[in-house]
Enzyme design. Sequence first.
Site: not given
Ligand code: IPD
Length: 287
Positions: A75, A95, A97-98, A100, A225
């Site tokens: 990411e 990813d 930190i999913d 964030t 994701d």
């Molecule tokens: C996001 C989260 C969020 C979702 C976004 C993702 P990130 O990932 O999972 O809930 O709505 O589409 O991109 O940016 O926190 O790694």
Amino acid sequence: MATSESDKCWRECMDVAVEVACRAGKVVQEAVKHEKSVSTKSTPTDLVTEADQQVEELIISTLRDKFPSHRFIGEESSAAGEKCILTDNPSWIIDPIDGTCNFVHSFPMVAVSIGFAVKKELEFGVIYHCFDGTLYTARKGHGAFCNGVRIQVSKEKDVSKALILTEIGAKRDPATLNIFSGNIMKLLSAPTHGVRIIGSSTLALCLIATGAAEAYYQYGLHCWDIAAAAVIIREAGGIVIDTSGGPLDLMSRRVVAAGTHEMANYIVQQLQPISYERDDSDPDVQK
Ligand code: IPD
């Protein structure tokens, strides 16, 4: 490579993925306790912290040391301008930190996600829940597990008994929000049992794999994701497809996942699409 040889190879890669995901998850656990340095990326609601970058660096440098010929899609590397192209080579999709935004607020839904694909086919996925230490794992053809215990999707077909999960995505212009809320209203008035948003696509998808919810859909998520979670859901007996009803396209930034075909098809029919630029669109190519 012969099938048994590649099977052994990808199993070894997965063992490393589990080790590095747990190690990275513990770094995130510790980082939650400290002040975060937050910046924005594509939109004011698309957040990144120093921890995202440090954890991605930790994961990729560990994996690159062990597997120097493999490719990496991360990411934060993509945000920094690296091309996000899936080739036939063994590829790690990460990813760090999913969730964030959750991480920034210490809202306890944050995960490290590591997916692995060969010849554009997903081979395994590892997701580590950084707040409670839950580890979700799956390898193609070998089942899906939560902390080593086999998991299974919900086999509910009746939409009126379904709990549906979704996520918001980074676009917040009025037209997008109208479609977004219209989709939710349609599903609420189906009626379904409810719709939930937890702020982490990967953990929401893991909840489909464990059968805690019946379906998930989203426009605007990224390949990092979906990659790991798609293997986990499929190995738990579920379906992961495109919002059009066709096969999943990892780079298309849209997904429907469900425990049964009936549930997935129902969601597909209800959704009004929201368009996002593909993950693999080339910024150097004039549109
Ligand atoms: C996001 C989260 C969020 C979702 C976004 C993702 P990130 O990932 O999972 O809930 O709505 O589409 O991109 O940016 O926190 O790694």
